[in-house]
Each structure stands twice: as C-alpha cells, then as structure tokens.
Write a protein that holds these residues in place. Structure first.
Motif, PDB file in Angstrom:
ATOM      1  N   VAL A   1      82.819  77.530  56.481  1.00  0.00           N
ATOM      2  CA  VAL A   1      82.009  78.470  57.261  1.00  0.00           C
ATOM      3  C   VAL A   1      80.815  77.743  57.847  1.00  0.00           C
ATOM      4  O   VAL A   1      80.188  76.920  57.161  1.00  0.00           O
ATOM      5  N   ILE A   2      80.481  78.035  59.098  1.00  0.00           N
ATOM      6  CA  ILE A   2      79.262  77.514  59.686  1.00  0.00           C
ATOM      7  C   ILE A   2      78.535  78.635  60.415  1.00  0.00           C
ATOM      8  O   ILE A   2      79.130  79.372  61.195  1.00  0.00           O
ATOM      9  N   ARG A   3      77.254  78.763  60.086  1.00  0.00           N
ATOM     10  CA  ARG A   3      76.395  79.763  60.725  1.00  0.00           C
ATOM     11  C   ARG A   3      75.273  79.022  61.441  1.00  0.00           C
ATOM     12  O   ARG A   3      74.500  78.304  60.802  1.00  0.00           O
ATOM     13  N   VAL A   4      75.212  79.212  62.754  1.00  0.00           N
ATOM     14  CA  VAL A   4      74.250  78.476  63.572  1.00  0.00           C
ATOM     15  C   VAL A   4      73.155  79.426  64.040  1.00  0.00           C
ATOM     16  O   VAL A   4      73.411  80.376  64.777  1.00  0.00           O
TER      17      VAL A   4
ATOM     18  N   ALA B   1      78.992  68.957  68.424  1.00  0.00           N
ATOM     19  CA  ALA B   1      80.077  68.118  67.919  1.00  0.00           C
ATOM     20  C   ALA B   1      81.207  68.157  68.936  1.00  0.00           C
ATOM     21  O   ALA B   1      81.312  69.109  69.715  1.00  0.00           O
ATOM     22  N   GLU B   2      82.038  67.124  68.931  1.00  0.00           N
ATOM     23  CA  GLU B   2      83.202  67.149  69.817  1.00  0.00           C
ATOM     24  C   GLU B   2      84.069  68.356  69.483  1.00  0.00           C
ATOM     25  O   GLU B   2      84.588  69.036  70.364  1.00  0.00           O
ATOM     26  N   LYS B   3      84.212  68.653  68.157  1.00  0.00           N
ATOM     27  CA  LYS B   3      84.983  69.817  67.730  1.00  0.00           C
ATOM     28  C   LYS B   3      84.447  70.324  66.395  1.00  0.00           C
ATOM     29  O   LYS B   3      84.170  69.542  65.493  1.00  0.00           O
ATOM     30  N   ILE B   4      84.286  71.634  66.307  1.00  0.00           N
ATOM     31  CA  ILE B   4      83.903  72.293  65.062  1.00  0.00           C
ATOM     32  C   ILE B   4      85.094  73.115  64.596  1.00  0.00           C
ATOM     33  O   ILE B   4      85.501  74.060  65.277  1.00  0.00           O
ATOM     34  N   VAL B   5      85.681  72.741  63.461  1.00  0.00           N
ATOM     35  CA  VAL B   5      86.836  73.445  62.913  1.00  0.00           C
ATOM     36  C   VAL B   5      86.396  74.164  61.642  1.00  0.00           C
ATOM     37  O   VAL B   5      85.843  73.543  60.734  1.00  0.00           O
ATOM     38  N   ALA B   6      86.627  75.488  61.574  1.00  0.00           N
ATOM     39  CA  ALA B   6      86.203  76.260  60.412  1.00  0.00           C
ATOM     40  C   ALA B   6      87.018  77.539  60.297  1.00  0.00           C
ATOM     41  O   ALA B   6      87.658  77.967  61.261  1.00  0.00           O
ATOM     42  N   ARG B   7      86.974  78.159  59.119  1.00  0.00           N
ATOM     43  CA  ARG B   7      87.600  79.468  58.973  1.00  0.00           C
ATOM     44  C   ARG B   7      86.764  80.519  59.706  1.00  0.00           C
ATOM     45  O   ARG B   7      87.296  81.423  60.319  1.00  0.00           O
TER      46      ARG B   7
ATOM     47  N   VAL C   1      83.054  80.994  62.159  1.00  0.00           N
ATOM     48  CA  VAL C   1      81.890  80.459  62.864  1.00  0.00           C
ATOM     49  C   VAL C   1      81.067  81.630  63.386  1.00  0.00           C
ATOM     50  O   VAL C   1      81.596  82.514  64.053  1.00  0.00           O
ATOM     51  N   VAL C   2      79.782  81.617  63.066  1.00  0.00           N
ATOM     52  CA  VAL C   2      78.857  82.611  63.602  1.00  0.00           C
ATOM     53  C   VAL C   2      77.773  81.872  64.375  1.00  0.00           C
ATOM     54  O   VAL C   2      77.051  81.048  63.814  1.00  0.00           O
ATOM     55  N   VAL C   3      77.691  82.169  65.671  1.00  0.00           N
ATOM     56  CA  VAL C   3      76.649  81.584  66.515  1.00  0.00           C
ATOM     57  C   VAL C   3      75.586  82.658  66.696  1.00  0.00           C
ATOM     58  O   VAL C   3      75.809  83.669  67.362  1.00  0.00           O
TER      59      VAL C   3
ATOM     60  N   LYS D   1      87.908  82.994  62.851  1.00  0.00           N
ATOM     61  CA  LYS D   1      87.036  84.087  63.274  1.00  0.00           C
ATOM     62  C   LYS D   1      85.767  83.521  63.878  1.00  0.00           C
ATOM     63  O   LYS D   1      85.079  82.719  63.256  1.00  0.00           O
ATOM     64  N   VAL D   2      85.468  83.952  65.112  1.00  0.00           N
ATOM     65  CA  VAL D   2      84.280  83.470  65.817  1.00  0.00           C
ATOM     66  C   VAL D   2      83.476  84.662  66.319  1.00  0.00           C
ATOM     67  O   VAL D   2      84.011  85.539  66.998  1.00  0.00           O
ATOM     68  N   THR D   3      82.197  84.683  65.976  1.00  0.00           N
ATOM     69  CA  THR D   3      81.289  85.696  66.504  1.00  0.00           C
ATOM     70  C   THR D   3      80.154  84.995  67.238  1.00  0.00           C
ATOM     71  O   THR D   3      79.458  84.155  66.653  1.00  0.00           O
ATOM     72  N   VAL D   4      80.007  85.312  68.516  1.00  0.00           N
ATOM     73  CA  VAL D   4      78.921  84.762  69.325  1.00  0.00           C
ATOM     74  C   VAL D   4      77.927  85.898  69.548  1.00  0.00           C
ATOM     75  O   VAL D   4      78.201  86.848  70.282  1.00  0.00           O
TER      76      VAL D   4
END
Length: 217
Positions: free
Chosen positions: A110-113, A119-125, A127-129, A143-146
């Motif tokens: 998981v990554i929360r920004v 990064a060239e590529k962010i791979v995760a289950r 991602v919350v921007v 799952k991606v939430t922007v």
C-alpha cells in the motif's frame, strides 16, 4: 567483510560508518553516513542520513532526509514526512508520504501519497493519491483513488476512482469512476466507466484487457 553489530545508536552530531552495518535501532538527529549496506530494525531520521549501498529495515520514519545509493527493502512501514531518495528500487509493506519520495521503481503493498512521489512505475495492491498531491510515473495497482485536485500521469488499475477536480493524462482500468470537474486526456476501460457529465474526458475507448502487474480480481 563481516557486518558490524550495533544494538542502539543515537546520532546528535555527525557520524560516518563503514558498512556493512547491522543494527537494532538508529535515531538520527544530526547526520549519519554509512558507506556500504545498512540492515536495521528501526530507523528514525530527524536530521539527514545517507547509505551508499542497500538499506534493509523493518520500519523507517523520515522527518528529515535520507538518500539510498542502492535498493531499499522496508518490510513493515516507511513513513516520509521529509524527503527520501532511492537510486535503486524500493520494495516493502506500507508507504506513507507526507513529504516527497523518489525511487527508480516502487513495489509495495500500500502507498498513500500526501505530498509528491516519483518513480518509473509504482506497483501496489492499493494506491491513494491524497488531496492536492502529485505522482509522476506510472501507477499500476488493484485499487487506485486519486483524491480531490490531485495530479497523476498514468494509471493502470482494476478499480480506479478520480475524485472532483483531479487530473490524469491516461487511465486504463477494468472499472473506473470519474467525478465532476476531473480531467482525463485518455480513458481506456474494460468493464465499466462511470463518467460525470461535468467531467472533462477528451478520449474514451473500450478494450479487452489492460496490463496489470498483479492479480487483482
């Protein structure tokens, strides 16, 4: 060369160590330089730290700055309130960014920004921007939430939600929701696309599949 074992180290001034170093806990209030690899259970940085080799840790909290010349493996939690730069790849569990992070590639659970990530590529289950945050490079996740007024370059995801006022250059998804005032230059979807009539989507197309790095369904 055998590693040097340190149970606990507190750095208030300026310390230089020759790796490989193996430690339990390191607190950096001043500056720390490790020439070589560093393996540590818990690393807390209020000042500045640099590791010329690879970094392996269970938990890293960065209030100041860290630079890693090689790869970084942070198994549980990497929390960046200041700045982190990894010349190689970053792998690990959860990453929380309130400041800025830059790596060649990021592969985590998981990554929360809440600031900036590159990064060239962010791979995760997942991602919350966060609101008004910025991610440069490709996001490839289940799952991606922007969030509102956030900006992303390219998103490849299973489920993607673009909140009000967010911006994306290209989105490829199985299921996507685009809220009002969101802007997408190109949208590609497989199963469903819910686009608000007040959203600005320049181009939409339907495809058979998208290139996900992880198995998400």
């Amino acid at each position: 060369m055998s590693s040097v074992g340190i149970e606990e180290l507190r750095v208030g001034g300026s310390v230089k160590l020759r790796g490989p170093i193996k430690a339990g806990r390191i607190d950096v209030g001043g500056s720390l330089q490790v020439d070589g690899d560093l393996e540590v259970e818990a690393l807390k940085i209020g000042g500045a730290a640099s590791v010329t080799g690879n970094l392996r840790a269970a938990e890293v909290v960065v209030g100041g700055s860290i630079k890693v010349g090689g790869d970084a493996d942070v198994k549980k939690l990497l929390k960046v309130g200041g700045s982190a730069r990894v010349e190689g790849g970053l792998v690990g569990g959860e990453v929380v960014v309130g400041g800025s992070i830059k790596a060649k590639a990021i592969k985590v659970d998981v990554i929360r920004v809440g600031g900036e990530a590159e990064a060239e590529k962010i791979v995760a289950r997942e991602v919350v921007v966060g609101k008004k945050s910025r991610v440069r490079g490709e996001i490839n996740a289940c799952k991606v939430t922007v969030e509102k007024d956030a900006e992303v370059d390219k998103v490849v995801g299973y489920e993607v939600v673009l909140r009000k006022g967010s911006e994306a250059n290209r989105v490829e998804a199985y299921k996507v929701v685009v809220e009002e005032d969101a802007e997408v230059r190109e949208l590609v979807y497989v199963e469903s696309a819910e686009v608000d009539e007040e959203a600005d989507v320049k181009k939409v197309s339907r495809v058979e599949s998208v290139n996900l790095e992880l198995k998400c369904a």
